[in-house]
Scaffold this motif. Sequence first.
Motif, short mmCIF file in Angstrom:
data_model
loop_
_atom_site.label_atom_id
_atom_site.label_comp_id
_atom_site.label_asym_id
_atom_site.label_seq_id
_atom_site.Cartn_x
_atom_site.Cartn_y
_atom_site.Cartn_z
N ARG A 141 -6.20 -0.47 -2.58
CA ARG A 141 -5.38 -0.79 -1.28
C ARG A 141 -5.39 -2.53 -1.55
O ARG A 141 -6.69 -3.05 -2.00
CB ARG A 141 -6.20 -0.28 -0.34
CG ARG A 141 -6.32 1.20 -0.41
CD ARG A 141 -6.05 1.93 1.18
NE ARG A 141 -5.69 1.17 2.27
CZ ARG A 141 -4.45 1.49 2.54
NH1 ARG A 141 -3.55 2.25 1.91
NH2 ARG A 141 -4.11 1.00 3.78
N ASN A 166 0.81 -1.22 0.09
CA ASN A 166 0.03 0.10 -0.06
C ASN A 166 0.82 1.24 0.02
O ASN A 166 0.51 2.38 -0.43
CB ASN A 166 -0.91 0.08 1.04
CG ASN A 166 -2.14 -1.00 0.92
OD1 ASN A 166 -2.58 -1.35 -0.25
ND2 ASN A 166 -2.54 -1.62 2.00
N ASP A 205 -5.62 -5.59 0.97
CA ASP A 205 -5.83 -6.20 2.28
C ASP A 205 -5.12 -7.31 2.45
O ASP A 205 -4.76 -7.97 1.99
CB ASP A 205 -7.36 -6.43 2.31
CG ASP A 205 -8.00 -6.74 3.79
OD1 ASP A 205 -8.24 -7.91 4.17
OD2 ASP A 205 -7.87 -5.68 4.43
N ARG A 206 -4.81 -7.41 3.90
CA ARG A 206 -3.92 -8.63 4.37
C ARG A 206 -4.45 -9.76 4.13
O ARG A 206 -3.69 -10.99 3.73
CB ARG A 206 -3.47 -8.37 5.90
CG ARG A 206 -4.57 -8.50 6.99
CD ARG A 206 -4.15 -8.59 8.22
NE ARG A 206 -5.31 -8.56 9.00
CZ ARG A 206 -6.32 -9.70 9.31
NH1 ARG A 206 -5.78 -10.70 8.94
NH2 ARG A 206 -7.05 -9.55 10.21
N ARG A 207 -5.88 -9.89 3.88
CA ARG A 207 -6.46 -11.24 3.60
C ARG A 207 -6.31 -11.59 2.25
O ARG A 207 -6.45 -12.83 1.90
CB ARG A 207 -7.88 -11.10 4.07
CG ARG A 207 -8.13 -11.10 5.47
CD ARG A 207 -9.48 -10.93 5.88
NE ARG A 207 -10.21 -9.53 5.42
CZ ARG A 207 -10.56 -8.58 5.93
NH1 ARG A 207 -10.53 -8.54 7.28
NH2 ARG A 207 -10.98 -7.61 5.43
#
Length: 153
Positions: free
Chosen positions: A113, A106, A115-117
């Motif tokens: 963006r 990011n 996301d960590r998932r």
Amino acid sequence: MKTVKVILRRDHATLGAAGGIISVKPGFARDYLLPKGFAYEATPAHVRQLEEERRRSEARAKRDYLEARRRAAQLEGVSLTFHANAGEESKLFGSITSGDIADRLNEQGMDFRVDRRQIELEDPIKALGVYAVPVKLHADVRPEVKVWVIRAD
């Protein structure tokens, strides 16, 4: 033998998938499927509505896929470097997690963006080295970013 056509509202183990048009006996439709909300009558208006929903769904799926491909093009060739303290045998004091990788991605200045998932890292990185880490942007789009973990000075 007389049958009626109904459209399934949700998946049913023995009858079929949601949105499917099936033929059943009138009593089964009248006494079970319709009152329980498993199906609704397959009138011409309902069939047209179902076809329109399918067209919209297919268009949305294609749009989502193309957007994922565009984002994947931005991730192609991205290489991240992490400086970490390591002990004997190149083992890290700590680990590099999917959250760390998402944060670093990011910071790259992309127009979306991550996301960590979306980072498909089975286990946190606990050793020095180079890793190819897949990023799940879509069911069919998984670009890989190269993660370098080097010893901090």
